[in-house]
Design a protein around this motif. Sequence first.
Motif, short mmCIF file in Angstrom:
data_model
loop_
_atom_site.label_atom_id
_atom_site.label_comp_id
_atom_site.label_asym_id
_atom_site.label_seq_id
_atom_site.Cartn_x
_atom_site.Cartn_y
_atom_site.Cartn_z
N LYS A 120 0.83 -1.22 0.00
CA LYS A 120 0.00 0.00 0.00
C LYS A 120 0.86 1.26 0.00
O LYS A 120 0.57 2.23 -0.68
CB LYS A 120 -0.95 0.01 1.20
N GLU A 121 1.92 1.22 0.78
CA GLU A 121 2.85 2.36 0.85
C GLU A 121 3.48 2.63 -0.52
O GLU A 121 3.58 3.78 -0.97
CB GLU A 121 3.91 2.06 1.90
N ARG A 179 0.89 4.21 -2.81
CA ARG A 179 0.69 5.63 -2.50
C ARG A 179 1.83 6.48 -3.04
O ARG A 179 1.62 7.52 -3.66
CB ARG A 179 0.56 5.85 -1.00
N GLU A 180 3.04 6.04 -2.80
CA GLU A 180 4.21 6.82 -3.22
C GLU A 180 4.29 6.96 -4.74
O GLU A 180 4.66 8.01 -5.25
CB GLU A 180 5.49 6.19 -2.68
N ASP A 225 -2.54 2.10 -8.36
CA ASP A 225 -3.50 1.26 -7.64
C ASP A 225 -2.98 -0.17 -7.61
O ASP A 225 -2.02 -0.53 -8.31
CB ASP A 225 -4.89 1.35 -8.28
#
Length: 144
Positions: free
Chosen positions: A55-56, A59-60, A64
Amino acid sequence: MTDAPRLDRQVCFALYSASRAATAVYRPVLEDLGLTYPQYLVMLVLWEDQPRGVKELGRELGLDSGTLSPLLKRLEALGLVERRRSGDDERRVAIHLTPAGQGLSSKAAAIPQRLADAAGLTPAELEQLRGTLSKLTAALHDAV
């Protein structure tokens, strides 16, 4: 039709064209490393700090899970990363570099200079451009 928008006056087209041109400069160097441009971006994040949660990473990179998961599977198949489930929470997966993935970092060290040389801009101009693009990106994300 003088009121019609002109392609050469559109910021979106200038950004699109610059992105394609930059990717074209990177392509032959990345082929030597066996990476695609999106795979290179994942590796850049991991070379900065790892392990990283899926997930990190998403985001970075602004990706998706439907885009990131196949990228990670391909990097794992290349022997550059491995996915490990957290002992505390089986739902969490961390991405770790393998020794081969770590070693690729030194081979990739000259890649940013290749783009800088091709761009024909001074280091100060490149930094100013990066700053302007970061500001634009943040503002556009806020506008959505």
